[in-house]
Design an enzyme around this catalytic site. Structure first.
Site, PDB file in Angstrom:
ATOM      1  N   CYS A 148       0.815  -1.209   0.000  1.00  0.00           N
ATOM      2  CA  CYS A 148       0.000   0.000   0.000  1.00  0.00           C
ATOM      3  C   CYS A 148       0.850   1.261   0.000  1.00  0.00           C
ATOM      4  O   CYS A 148       0.335   2.368   0.140  1.00  0.00           O
ATOM      5  CB  CYS A 148      -0.921   0.017   1.220  1.00  0.00           C
ATOM      6  SG  CYS A 148      -2.011  -1.422   1.315  1.00  0.00           S
ATOM      7  N   PHE A 165      15.660 -19.669  -2.131  1.00  0.00           N
ATOM      8  CA  PHE A 165      16.311 -20.456  -3.177  1.00  0.00           C
ATOM      9  C   PHE A 165      16.504 -21.917  -2.740  1.00  0.00           C
ATOM     10  O   PHE A 165      17.547 -22.523  -2.982  1.00  0.00           O
ATOM     11  CB  PHE A 165      17.656 -19.840  -3.568  1.00  0.00           C
ATOM     12  CG  PHE A 165      17.541 -18.466  -4.155  1.00  0.00           C
ATOM     13  CD1 PHE A 165      17.059 -18.274  -5.443  1.00  0.00           C
ATOM     14  CD2 PHE A 165      17.905 -17.344  -3.407  1.00  0.00           C
ATOM     15  CE1 PHE A 165      16.957 -16.999  -5.986  1.00  0.00           C
ATOM     16  CE2 PHE A 165      17.798 -16.070  -3.939  1.00  0.00           C
ATOM     17  CZ  PHE A 165      17.314 -15.893  -5.229  1.00  0.00           C
ATOM     18  N   VAL A 166      15.473 -22.464  -2.077  1.00  0.00           N
ATOM     19  CA  VAL A 166      15.546 -23.857  -1.618  1.00  0.00           C
ATOM     20  C   VAL A 166      15.207 -24.753  -2.803  1.00  0.00           C
ATOM     21  O   VAL A 166      14.044 -25.094  -3.042  1.00  0.00           O
ATOM     22  CB  VAL A 166      14.581 -24.106  -0.438  1.00  0.00           C
ATOM     23  CG1 VAL A 166      14.751 -25.528   0.089  1.00  0.00           C
ATOM     24  CG2 VAL A 166      14.829 -23.098   0.673  1.00  0.00           C
ATOM     25  N   ARG A 167      16.214 -25.115  -3.549  1.00  0.00           N
ATOM     26  CA  ARG A 167      16.011 -25.939  -4.743  1.00  0.00           C
ATOM     27  C   ARG A 167      17.363 -26.435  -5.244  1.00  0.00           C
ATOM     28  O   ARG A 167      18.400 -25.842  -4.979  1.00  0.00           O
ATOM     29  CB  ARG A 167      15.310 -25.147  -5.846  1.00  0.00           C
ATOM     30  CG  ARG A 167      16.062 -23.907  -6.326  1.00  0.00           C
ATOM     31  CD  ARG A 167      15.264 -23.158  -7.377  1.00  0.00           C
ATOM     32  NE  ARG A 167      16.021 -22.085  -7.996  1.00  0.00           N
ATOM     33  CZ  ARG A 167      15.664 -20.809  -7.984  1.00  0.00           C
ATOM     34  NH1 ARG A 167      14.546 -20.442  -7.364  1.00  0.00           N
ATOM     35  NH2 ARG A 167      16.396 -19.896  -8.596  1.00  0.00           N
ATOM     36  N   GLN A 168      17.305 -27.553  -5.948  1.00  0.00           N
ATOM     37  CA  GLN A 168      18.480 -28.123  -6.615  1.00  0.00           C
ATOM     38  C   GLN A 168      19.666 -28.276  -5.660  1.00  0.00           C
ATOM     39  O   GLN A 168      20.800 -27.965  -5.997  1.00  0.00           O
ATOM     40  CB  GLN A 168      18.861 -27.256  -7.832  1.00  0.00           C
ATOM     41  CG  GLN A 168      17.742 -27.171  -8.862  1.00  0.00           C
ATOM     42  CD  GLN A 168      18.052 -26.200  -9.986  1.00  0.00           C
ATOM     43  OE1 GLN A 168      18.829 -25.269  -9.815  1.00  0.00           O
ATOM     44  NE2 GLN A 168      17.428 -26.424 -11.140  1.00  0.00           N
ATOM     45  N   GLY A 169      19.369 -28.745  -4.439  1.00  0.00           N
ATOM     46  CA  GLY A 169      20.431 -29.035  -3.498  1.00  0.00           C
ATOM     47  C   GLY A 169      21.110 -27.843  -2.871  1.00  0.00           C
ATOM     48  O   GLY A 169      22.220 -27.962  -2.333  1.00  0.00           O
ATOM     49  N   ARG A 170      20.465 -26.668  -2.902  1.00  0.00           N
ATOM     50  CA  ARG A 170      21.070 -25.486  -2.287  1.00  0.00           C
ATOM     51  C   ARG A 170      19.995 -24.646  -1.619  1.00  0.00           C
ATOM     52  O   ARG A 170      18.807 -24.820  -1.847  1.00  0.00           O
ATOM     53  CB  ARG A 170      21.805 -24.636  -3.331  1.00  0.00           C
ATOM     54  CG  ARG A 170      20.885 -24.021  -4.391  1.00  0.00           C
ATOM     55  CD  ARG A 170      21.686 -23.315  -5.477  1.00  0.00           C
ATOM     56  NE  ARG A 170      20.847 -22.717  -6.492  1.00  0.00           N
ATOM     57  CZ  ARG A 170      20.454 -21.445  -6.492  1.00  0.00           C
ATOM     58  NH1 ARG A 170      20.827 -20.633  -5.503  1.00  0.00           N
ATOM     59  NH2 ARG A 170      19.686 -20.974  -7.459  1.00  0.00           N
TER      60      ARG A 170
END
Length: 298
Positions: A129, A271-276
């Site tokens: 807002c 960025f919790v993805r692809q082992g990192r």
């Protein structure tokens, strides 16, 4: 593990598309996530003097509408606990038949203290807002959100790495449409507790929190939340109201989300993805058993 998700027929639509690959064009049937408006009405006041008004209209994927309404009421500070909500129904007095399942009415308990200015604003001012971040964070504190635990829960890095795959495996609608956000609650050991999907990130989280509210699971002091997109201030705010101490996102957090999580004592991962993954604040909740044992001896 959570029970199988019931998917109403209006959760997705079939359309004919033309698929082009190189010089070749073929006709095929595609599945799209349904998106329809949901009007949330609220009834309040003592018996014999009840008032009703529209609180909000949100675009959502049909399904789990009562949970969405309950979660919205809690995370926006209209109610403070399960006892202040008598129930949610599809509104019977709508003008058009096609709107019958797109309008819900939440009935508050006669004893519930209703903040009329808050109802008139629909929900309190947030970063979207144009209000400064400091004011937005103070507004969440003013809503009397639970104090997050200062002892745990602890999440092993290996568990955190596994959460996106476990979430995706449980996304029934995403497998059909490929176009939905998800919010999922896990135990610190990685057990799936609740998952809901929606075209809107905020709606998906409101559905999860609403389900937990109706099942009297709040505050969620021993839960880990994973959201499929980025972590915004609003998602951190909603998680804080539900008492969730660990929020993980597949995407990036915003600067205000990090500031809010740090202020609330919430562990925020992105960025919790692809082992990192990245841990932005209160990283003490995420470390190995060896590190936890070592810390306990110091």
């Amino acid at each position: 593990m959570s029970a199988p998700v019931f998917l109403p027929p209006t959760s997705y639509d079939y359309v004919t598309v033309h698929k082009v690959q190189g010089q070749n064009t073929t006709e095929a049937t595609d599945v799209l996530a349904a998106e329809e408006p949901l009007e949330i009405r609220v009834g309040y006041g003592p018996s014999g003097q009840r008032e009703h008004r529209t609180l909000s209209i949100t675009m959502r994927t049909p399904g789990h509408d009562f949970e969405l309404a309950a979660g919205f009421l809690l995370t926006e500070g209209i109610i403070r606990n399960r006892q202040e909500l008598q129930g949610v129904i599809y509104c019977p007095d709508v003008e058009k038949e096609e709107e019958r399942e797109n309008v819900v009415r939440a009935e508050l308990a006669p004893s519930a203290a209703v903040d009329l200015p808050r109802l008139e604003r629909h929900f309190y001012t947030s970063s979207s807002c144009g209000v400064c971040g400091k004011t937005s964070i103070e507004a969440v504190h003013a809503a009397a959100c639970p104090v997050l635990p200062t002892q745990g829960p602890y999440v092993h890095p290996a568990v955190l790495h596994q959460l996106p795959e476990r979430q995706r495996a449980a996304q029934a609608l995403f497998e059909q449409t490929g176009g939905l956000h998800a919010a999922a609650l896990f135990s610190p050991a990685g057990e799936l507790l609740l998952l809901r999907e929606d075209v809107g990130r905020h709606n998906a989280l409101d559905k999860v929190i609403g389900a937990a509210l109706l099942q009297e699971m709040l505050p969620l002091h021993n839960a880990v939340l994973l959201v499929s997109g980025r972590a915004s201030f609003e998602l951190v705010q909603k998680a804080a109201v539900a008492g969730i101490p660990v929020l993980a996102a597949v995407g990036a957090p915003s600067s205000l989300a990090v500031a809010a999580a740090k202020n609330f004592g919430m562990t925020l991962c992105g960025f919790v993805r692809q082992g990192r993954y990245n841990v932005y604040c209160h990283e003490w909740r995420i470390f190995s058993e060896a590190e936890k044992s070592d810390a306990a001896t110091k």
